[in-house]
Design a protein around this motif. Structure first.
Motif, short mmCIF file in Angstrom:
data_model
loop_
_atom_site.label_atom_id
_atom_site.label_comp_id
_atom_site.label_asym_id
_atom_site.label_seq_id
_atom_site.Cartn_x
_atom_site.Cartn_y
_atom_site.Cartn_z
N ARG A 190 -77.98 10.63 58.53
CA ARG A 190 -77.40 11.07 57.27
C ARG A 190 -76.31 10.11 56.81
O ARG A 190 -76.25 9.73 55.65
CB ARG A 190 -76.84 12.49 57.44
N TYR A 208 -69.07 12.07 54.58
CA TYR A 208 -69.56 13.40 54.93
C TYR A 208 -68.56 14.08 55.84
O TYR A 208 -68.05 13.47 56.78
CB TYR A 208 -70.91 13.31 55.66
N ASP A 258 -70.54 19.25 56.85
CA ASP A 258 -71.76 18.79 56.19
C ASP A 258 -72.79 18.33 57.21
O ASP A 258 -73.98 18.66 57.13
CB ASP A 258 -71.49 17.61 55.25
N LEU A 259 -72.34 17.56 58.19
CA LEU A 259 -73.25 17.01 59.20
C LEU A 259 -73.81 18.10 60.11
O LEU A 259 -74.97 18.03 60.53
CB LEU A 259 -72.54 15.93 60.01
N TRP A 275 -76.45 19.88 57.98
CA TRP A 275 -77.62 19.03 57.78
C TRP A 275 -78.44 18.91 59.07
O TRP A 275 -79.67 18.99 59.04
CB TRP A 275 -77.21 17.65 57.29
#
Length: 192
Positions: A3, A12, A16-17, A20
Motif C-alpha cells: 500500500r 498513510y 489506514d494500513l 487495508w
C-alpha cells in the motif's frame, strides 16, 4: 508495504494500513518499524497519528517497489487504476498471477489478467491497464465482459474464469453479483 509503495506520494496512518491489510496493530507496527530501520519508509507524527510514507530517495526504492508491487501490490494498483472505469460492476484478477497470489503452485506469471464485468467503456479499461502496467512493471491485460455474458457463462472464457482461482478487487453494490463472487471465491478456498 504494498500500500505504501503503490503510491509513494501519499502518507498513510497506521490505522489506514491496519484496515487495508486486515491485520493487527502489533503486526503493522512491527513491519513498519522494520521498513523504517531499512530506510524504505519514513514515519512522522502528526498529533496522535503516526504517518508512513515511502522514502523515494532510498537507493533501493525503485527495486524494492518493483518487487513488492509485482508480488503483493497488484490488487491495490488494479483497484486504484480501474476504480474510475465507468460501467464496471466488478473488477477481478484471474489467471496465473491470481493463482500464484492465492497459493497455487506453478510457474511465475508473465502478466496480470484483469476481468472487468459490466457495461464498461473498453477504452477506459485499456487506459487503466496501461497505467497499472506502468506502475507494476508487468504487462496488464484487461478483458471486458457484460453482466449478461458473465451470468450466462455461455462462452468458454467465462466458464474457465469461474472454474479457476480469482480475486475480487472491486465490486459494485449489486447484491446478486457480490453474492455470486463471494460464492465463487469461497468454493476455491481463496482470499478475497
Amino acid at each position: 508495504m504494498a500500500r505504501v509503495l503503490a503510491d509513494p506520494e501519499a502518507s498513510y496512518s497506521l490505522t489506514d494500513l491496519i484496515a487495508w491489510s486486515g491485520t493487527s496493530m502489533p503486526t503493522v507496527t512491527r513491519e513498519i518499524r522494520r521498513a523504517e530501520q531499512a530506510g524504505i519508509v519514513t514515519t512522522t507524527k502528526l498529533g496522535p497519528v503516526r504517518l508512513v510514507r515511502a522514502r523515494v530517495d532510498h537507493p533501493l526504492h525503485d527495486a524494492v517497489r518493483h518487487i513488492v508491487l509485482a508480488t503483493y501490490g497488484v490488487p491495490t494498483v488494479v483497484a486504484d487504476e480501474f476504480g474510475d472505469v465507468v460501467g464496471a460492476d466488478a473488477v477481478l484478477l484471474f489467471g496465473s498471477w491470481a493463482a500464484r497470489y492465492l497459493g497455487e503452485d506453478g510457474r511465475a506469471p508473465n502478466d496480470i489478467d484483469v476481468l472487468v464485468i459490466g457495461n464498461a467503456d473498453r477504452d477506459q479499461a485499456d487506459d487503466a491497464a496501461e497505467r497499472a502496467e506502468r506502475r507494476i512493471g508487468m504487462p496488464v491485460n484487461a478483458t471486458v465482459r457484460s453482466r449478461s455474458q458473465w451470468e450466462s457463462a455461455a462462452e468458454s472464457f467465462i466458464e474457465e474464469v469461474k472454474s479457476r482461482p480469482l480475486l475480487v478487487v472491486l465490486s459494485s453494490d449489486d447484491e446478486q453479483l457480490a453474492a455470486e463472487l463471494a460464492e465463487l471465491t469461497a468454493e476455491r478456498g481463496v482470499r478475497r
